[in-house]
Design an enzyme around this catalytic site. Structure first.
Site, PDB file in Angstrom:
ATOM      1  N   ARG A 144       0.266  -1.173   9.696  1.00  0.00           N
ATOM      2  CA  ARG A 144      -0.505  -2.131   8.875  1.00  0.00           C
ATOM      3  C   ARG A 144      -0.105  -3.561   9.192  1.00  0.00           C
ATOM      4  NH1 ARG A 144      -1.187  -0.205   2.666  1.00  0.00           N
ATOM      5  NH2 ARG A 144      -1.915   1.897   3.102  1.00  0.00           N
ATOM      6  N   SER A 182       6.251  -2.338   0.398  1.00  0.00           N
ATOM      7  CA  SER A 182       6.692  -2.321  -0.994  1.00  0.00           C
ATOM      8  C   SER A 182       8.212  -2.358  -0.966  1.00  0.00           C
ATOM      9  CB  SER A 182       6.189  -1.073  -1.708  1.00  0.00           C
ATOM     10  OG  SER A 182       6.754   0.054  -1.131  1.00  0.00           O
ATOM     11  N   ARG A 194      -7.154   1.855   6.036  1.00  0.00           N
ATOM     12  CA  ARG A 194      -5.722   1.486   6.038  1.00  0.00           C
ATOM     13  C   ARG A 194      -4.780   2.663   5.787  1.00  0.00           C
ATOM     14  NH1 ARG A 194      -7.576   0.550   1.013  1.00  0.00           N
ATOM     15  NH2 ARG A 194      -6.089   0.881  -0.664  1.00  0.00           N
ATOM     16  N   HIS A 195      -5.340   3.850   5.590  1.00  0.00           N
ATOM     17  CA  HIS A 195      -4.502   5.029   5.370  1.00  0.00           C
ATOM     18  C   HIS A 195      -4.605   6.007   6.535  1.00  0.00           C
ATOM     19  CE1 HIS A 195      -4.881   3.830   1.043  1.00  0.00           C
ATOM     20  NE2 HIS A 195      -3.604   4.175   1.066  1.00  0.00           N
ATOM     21  N   GLU A 198      -1.791  -4.601   1.058  1.00  0.00           N
ATOM     22  CA  GLU A 198      -0.355  -4.314   0.968  1.00  0.00           C
ATOM     23  C   GLU A 198       0.169  -3.886   2.330  1.00  0.00           C
ATOM     24  OE1 GLU A 198       0.728  -1.115  -1.786  1.00  0.00           O
ATOM     25  OE2 GLU A 198       2.433  -0.719  -0.473  1.00  0.00           O
ATOM     26  N   GLU A 222      -2.493  12.108   2.738  1.00  0.00           N
ATOM     27  CA  GLU A 222      -3.433  11.208   2.056  1.00  0.00           C
ATOM     28  C   GLU A 222      -4.825  11.820   2.107  1.00  0.00           C
ATOM     29  OE1 GLU A 222      -2.803   8.403   0.568  1.00  0.00           O
ATOM     30  OE2 GLU A 222      -1.008   7.499   1.472  1.00  0.00           O
ATOM     31  N   ARG A 239       2.252  11.343   5.084  1.00  0.00           N
ATOM     32  CA  ARG A 239       1.628  11.378   3.754  1.00  0.00           C
ATOM     33  C   ARG A 239       0.338  12.181   3.843  1.00  0.00           C
ATOM     34  NH1 ARG A 239       3.470   6.360   0.856  1.00  0.00           N
ATOM     35  NH2 ARG A 239       5.588   6.209   1.686  1.00  0.00           N
TER      36      ARG A 239
HETATM   37  P1  ATP Z   1      -1.109   2.272  -0.695  1.00  0.00           P
HETATM   38  O1  ATP Z   1      -1.089   1.895  -2.157  1.00  0.00           O
HETATM   39  O2  ATP Z   1      -1.738   1.245   0.187  1.00  0.00           O
HETATM   40  O3  ATP Z   1      -1.608   3.665  -0.449  1.00  0.00           O
HETATM   41  P2  ATP Z   1       1.627   3.004  -1.061  1.00  0.00           P
HETATM   42  O4  ATP Z   1       1.904   2.240  -2.313  1.00  0.00           O
HETATM   43  O5  ATP Z   1       1.406   4.465  -1.129  1.00  0.00           O
HETATM   44  O6  ATP Z   1       0.419   2.296  -0.247  1.00  0.00           O
HETATM   45  P3  ATP Z   1       4.328   2.794  -0.212  1.00  0.00           P
HETATM   46  O7  ATP Z   1       4.695   4.173  -0.601  1.00  0.00           O
HETATM   47  O8  ATP Z   1       4.786   1.694  -1.047  1.00  0.00           O
HETATM   48  O9  ATP Z   1       2.753   2.689  -0.018  1.00  0.00           O
HETATM   49  O10 ATP Z   1       4.749   2.598   1.313  1.00  0.00           O
HETATM   50  C1  ATP Z   1       5.244   1.383   1.868  1.00  0.00           C
HETATM   51  C2  ATP Z   1       4.351   0.895   2.994  1.00  0.00           C
HETATM   52  O11 ATP Z   1       4.076   1.945   3.920  1.00  0.00           O
HETATM   53  C3  ATP Z   1       2.961   0.427   2.563  1.00  0.00           C
HETATM   54  O12 ATP Z   1       2.992  -0.897   2.096  1.00  0.00           O
HETATM   55  C4  ATP Z   1       2.177   0.552   3.840  1.00  0.00           C
HETATM   56  O13 ATP Z   1       2.418  -0.531   4.712  1.00  0.00           O
HETATM   57  C5  ATP Z   1       2.778   1.790   4.461  1.00  0.00           C
HETATM   58  N1  ATP Z   1       1.958   2.958   4.145  1.00  0.00           N
HETATM   59  C6  ATP Z   1       2.034   3.745   3.064  1.00  0.00           C
HETATM   60  N2  ATP Z   1       1.137   4.737   3.118  1.00  0.00           N
HETATM   61  C7  ATP Z   1       0.461   4.573   4.264  1.00  0.00           C
HETATM   62  C8  ATP Z   1      -0.587   5.294   4.900  1.00  0.00           C
HETATM   63  N3  ATP Z   1      -1.106   6.381   4.366  1.00  0.00           N
HETATM   64  N4  ATP Z   1      -1.037   4.848   6.094  1.00  0.00           N
HETATM   65  C9  ATP Z   1      -0.512   3.743   6.672  1.00  0.00           C
HETATM   66  N5  ATP Z   1       0.490   3.040   6.125  1.00  0.00           N
HETATM   67  C10 ATP Z   1       0.973   3.429   4.935  1.00  0.00           C
END
Ligand code: ATP
Length: 434
Positions: free
Chosen positions: A408, A360, A220-221, A357, A214, A212
């Site tokens: 996480r 999902s 946490r990211h 979180e 990000e 990602r």
């Molecule tokens: P957040 O809202 O915390 O950025 P997200 O809604 O983008 O998460 P999802 O796309 O639902 O996350 O991804 C499912 C799971 O993958 C998340 O609950 C998390 O545990 C993990 N995850 C997602 N993005 C990241 C990230 N950038 N770094 C670490 N873990 C991640």
């Protein structure tokens, strides 16, 4: 031939043994010297009474720099001065690699180094037993996921990580030049695991990297994480998926408590195993809790870090570390989620762990027409997803699934302050090396 022993299995009566490790400390008291030799399991003391050791050997051992990699051979003697109850009187040493000094990072020093210094010198950071313990527990957790998934009839799959289209929104896609064509690093295995539902595998899981782009610099990211994804066919409702997640996570937590006692002790942590089933709150209920606590949120808003934390505190005070937040507004969720008829909500959920979180999931839209409509509603062109949509044209069972961030999960489970603590070589906005 000397027996090969380590600090975990050496005992009085072993005779002459060889122990491999790193020189943690050398203390030269003149007439007697000591080396603390550290290996994966702990430390063992090398005791060198000057008069009883060859002068050359005494000299080379007492001169060793901290963290040098050596093999020491010698006689095991009982000792009431050491934690192991034994010490080694050396007869020879093999110096494999002398450590330069000063060290970039102390291994036993009590000074807390900055996260950046630690990550820049991760090989050295990992020599700390409490840091290594995190990765040993992580390894156990992954083994346990495999076991639990197999016990529940899930087939392990591997899906492509170089892909033609994203599933989780364009803003976090990493582009790749694929022989002149635009490709991307996979944000998740979403499209592929759903296609496998139409293939008859029924229950699949994958533990693999997700990428990602990000732009958020948070604790946490990261830009590359490991996701434990699962997808199951023939479900009736999203609760079927939640029940399965609960079962799998419970199995992992119980397994870690059983197998990881030594590592948990090294970390000074305990794992609390919550009772099943994990409670379910709706998004609306959570919104109300957050608003009542003073957050200026309105219907449809993301609960945000603050909101999630408030709900985490409320749930922890009731003894619930793990809980689901269900029925998110459909607008906030990707196209593949099923809408809840007649409402603005969806059959989606998050699993939160103490206010964060970690997963999902939800029921997916399996009806071709509704799915393409949802894509269009989200501004996507169904023609770009032809390979995926084909799987929905010829008999797609109802299905649902999840994506759990392994990093996480470990972070929250071990109460670590930053997701980077649970990743060997994290990638983020500012870090591409080591
Ligand atoms: P957040 O809202 O915390 O950025 P997200 O809604 O983008 O998460 P999802 O796309 O639902 O996350 O991804 C499912 C799971 O993958 C998340 O609950 C998390 O545990 C993990 N995850 C997602 N993005 C990241 C990230 N950038 N770094 C670490 N873990 C991640």
């Amino acid at each position: 031939m000397a027996l090969i022993r380590d600090s975990g299995n050496i005992k009085a009566g072993d005779g002459v043994v060889t122990v491999n490790g790193w020189v943690q400390d050398v203390r030269n008291l003149g007439g007697i010297s000591f080396i603390t030799l550290r290996d994966r399991h702990g430390t063992v003391q090398i005791t060198m009474p000057k008069k009883k050791i060859e002068p050359e050997l005494f000299e080379s051992l007492t001169r060793l720099s901290r963290e040098s990699a050596v093999s020491v051979t010698g006689e095991v003697k009982e000792s009431n001065q050491t934690a192991l109850g034994v010490e080694i009187i050396p007869s020879s040493v093999k110096i494999h690699s002398e450590a330069a000094s000063p060290l970039p990072l102390g291994v036993v020093d009590k000074v807390n180094a900055e996260m950046d210094t630690r990550l820049n010198n991760r090989f050295m950071d990992l020599r700390k037993p409490e840091v290594r313990a995190v990765f040993e527990l992580r390894s156990m957790a992954i083994d346990l996921i495999f076991e639990a998934a197999a016990e529940n009839g899930f087939v392990c799959v591997n899906t492509p990580k170089i892909v033609a289209s994203g599933a989780e929104g364009g803003s976090t896609l990493f582009g790749v030049d694929y022989f002149g064509k635009q490709a991307y690093l996979a944000q998740s295995p979403q499209l592929y695991k759903q296609m496998l539902m139409s293939a008859g595998l029924d229950r699949v899981f994958e533990i693999g990297p997700a990428f990602r782009a990000e732009h958020s610099n948070t604790n946490r990211h990261v830009t590359e994480f490991i996701s434990f994804d699962g997808e199951m066919a023939w479900i009736e409702k999203e609760e079927d998926v939640m029940e399965m997640i609960g079962k799998l996570i419970d199995r992992v937590l119980r397994g870690l408590v059983e197998k990881g006692a030594r590592q948990l002790e090294a970390l000074g942590k305990e794992i609390r195993v919550p009772e099943l089933p994990y409670p379910v709150l709706t998004y609306e209920e959570c919104l109300k809790i957050a608003v009542d606590a003073g957050l200026p949120l309105k219907a449809g808003d993301d609960l945000g870090t603050e909101g999630e934390k408030i709900i985490g505190d409320v749930m922890s005070s009731k003894g619930h570390d793990l809980y689901f937040i269900a029925e998110y507004p459909e607008e906030a969720k990707p196209f593949y989620i099923m809408e809840k008829p007649g409402t603005q909500y969806s059959y989606s959920f998050d699993l939160d762990f103490k206010g964060q979180e970690i997963s999902s999931g939800g029921q997916r839209e399996h009806r071709y027409d509704v799915l393409t409509e949802r894509m269009e509603k989200k501004g996507l062109n169904p023609d770009d997803f032809g390979f995926y949509l084909d799987a929905f044209k010829y008999g797609m069972p109802p299905h649902g699934g999840w994506g759990i961030g392994v990093d996480r999960l470990i972070t929250k489970l071990l109460d670590l302050p930053n997701v980077r603590e649970a990743i060997l070589f994290p990638r983020d906005l500012g870090r591409l090396s080591p």
